[in-house]
Design a protein around this motif. Structure first.
Motif, short mmCIF file in Angstrom:
data_model
loop_
_atom_site.label_atom_id
_atom_site.label_comp_id
_atom_site.label_asym_id
_atom_site.label_seq_id
_atom_site.Cartn_x
_atom_site.Cartn_y
_atom_site.Cartn_z
N GLN A 1 3.35 1.18 4.06
CA GLN A 1 2.54 1.00 2.85
C GLN A 1 3.33 1.46 1.64
O GLN A 1 4.10 2.41 1.71
CB GLN A 1 1.27 1.83 2.99
N PHE A 2 3.12 0.79 0.50
CA PHE A 2 3.71 1.22 -0.75
C PHE A 2 2.82 0.77 -1.90
O PHE A 2 1.97 -0.11 -1.74
CB PHE A 2 5.14 0.69 -0.92
N SER A 3 3.01 1.38 -3.05
CA SER A 3 2.22 1.04 -4.23
C SER A 3 3.09 0.29 -5.22
O SER A 3 4.27 0.62 -5.39
CB SER A 3 1.68 2.30 -4.91
N LYS B 1 -1.10 -1.39 -9.78
CA LYS B 1 -2.34 -0.72 -9.39
C LYS B 1 -2.78 -1.14 -8.00
O LYS B 1 -3.92 -0.91 -7.62
CB LYS B 1 -3.43 -1.04 -10.41
N GLU B 2 -1.88 -1.75 -7.24
CA GLU B 2 -2.26 -2.26 -5.93
C GLU B 2 -1.48 -1.57 -4.81
O GLU B 2 -0.36 -1.12 -5.00
CB GLU B 2 -2.00 -3.77 -5.86
N ILE B 3 -2.12 -1.51 -3.65
CA ILE B 3 -1.49 -1.01 -2.43
C ILE B 3 -1.02 -2.23 -1.64
O ILE B 3 -1.75 -3.19 -1.45
CB ILE B 3 -2.49 -0.20 -1.57
N TRP B 4 0.23 -2.20 -1.17
CA TRP B 4 0.82 -3.30 -0.41
C TRP B 4 1.23 -2.80 0.97
O TRP B 4 1.56 -1.63 1.14
CB TRP B 4 2.06 -3.84 -1.12
N TRP B 5 1.25 -3.69 1.92
CA TRP B 5 1.78 -3.43 3.25
C TRP B 5 2.95 -4.37 3.47
O TRP B 5 2.92 -5.52 3.02
CB TRP B 5 0.72 -3.67 4.33
N THR C 1 11.13 1.34 -0.91
CA THR C 1 10.26 2.01 0.05
C THR C 1 10.78 1.83 1.47
O THR C 1 10.79 2.78 2.27
CB THR C 1 8.82 1.48 -0.05
#
Length: 193
Positions: free
Chosen positions: A178-180, A183-187, A165
């Motif tokens: 931000q990236f996925s 099943k979670e969104i991460w920064w 990303t």
């Protein structure tokens, strides 16, 4: 870049050197509270970090070695190196500095990592997850071969997701993105060390 890194870093540098492709080397090291200069009698061209630094093609690329035991003093550490050409383009040089493992561990231990977060060191498609590494370094062998992991063998990992990303985002420094993963969104943010 490497001198900028040296000035901006709070890492304790134990020594640095400059060498050319003919093997001529001049080094400075910190002993007994002062910097000392020496001309080495060894052929620096045989060192893996010297060879790897010469293979870099980007003039801003900095090479980080794995952990190994320094010849002098006999303690584990990391060498950080960068190659460059002379102003006439007739010779290539490598400028490098050594950071003891103790100093590196102290540096990364002082980085506040929020719960559930990761601290990663990335270079040349290799990654080191330092999140829990500082506490475990003291108990592992200094030449721990698992310090660096090749991302090509980690395709379905959080580490591979964040790096891919970051590359797609244009390699931003100090900017959140931000990236996925799963099943979670991460920064994430990347900073030059």
């Amino acid at each position: 870049v490497i001198l900028h890194t040296l000035r901006k870093s709070s890492l304790d540098v134990n020594g640095f050197l400059m060498a050319d492709t003919t093997g001529r080397e001049l080094k400075w090291f910190f002993r007994k509270g002062q910097w000392q200069k020496a001309v080495s009698q060894e052929d620096i061209r045989t060192y893996p970090w010297f060879k790897d630094a010469l293979q870099t093609t980007d003039p801003n690329e900095v090479f980080w070695s794995g952990i190994y035991t320094f010849l002098s003093p006999q303690k584990p550490g990391i060498t950080v190196a960068q190659s460059f050409e002379s102003d006439k383009g007739t010779n290539r040089y490598v400028l490098a500095f050594d950071i003891s493992l103790d100093d590196f561990v102290s540096y990364i231990t002082n980085i506040k990592i929020p719960t559930g977060s990761h601290l990663l060191l990335y270079q040349n498609n290799r990654i080191a997850d330092l999140t829990d590494y500082a506490s475990s370094l003291a108990a592992t062998a200094p030449e721990n071969p698992e310090f660096w992991n090749d991302l090509s063998g980690m395709k379905d990992s959080l580490q591979a997701a964040v790096v891919s990303t970051w590359i797609k985002e244009g390699l931003p420094h100090g900017q959140s993105f931000q990236f996925s993963f799963g099943k979670e969104i991460w920064w994430s943010e990347f900073y030059p060390l």
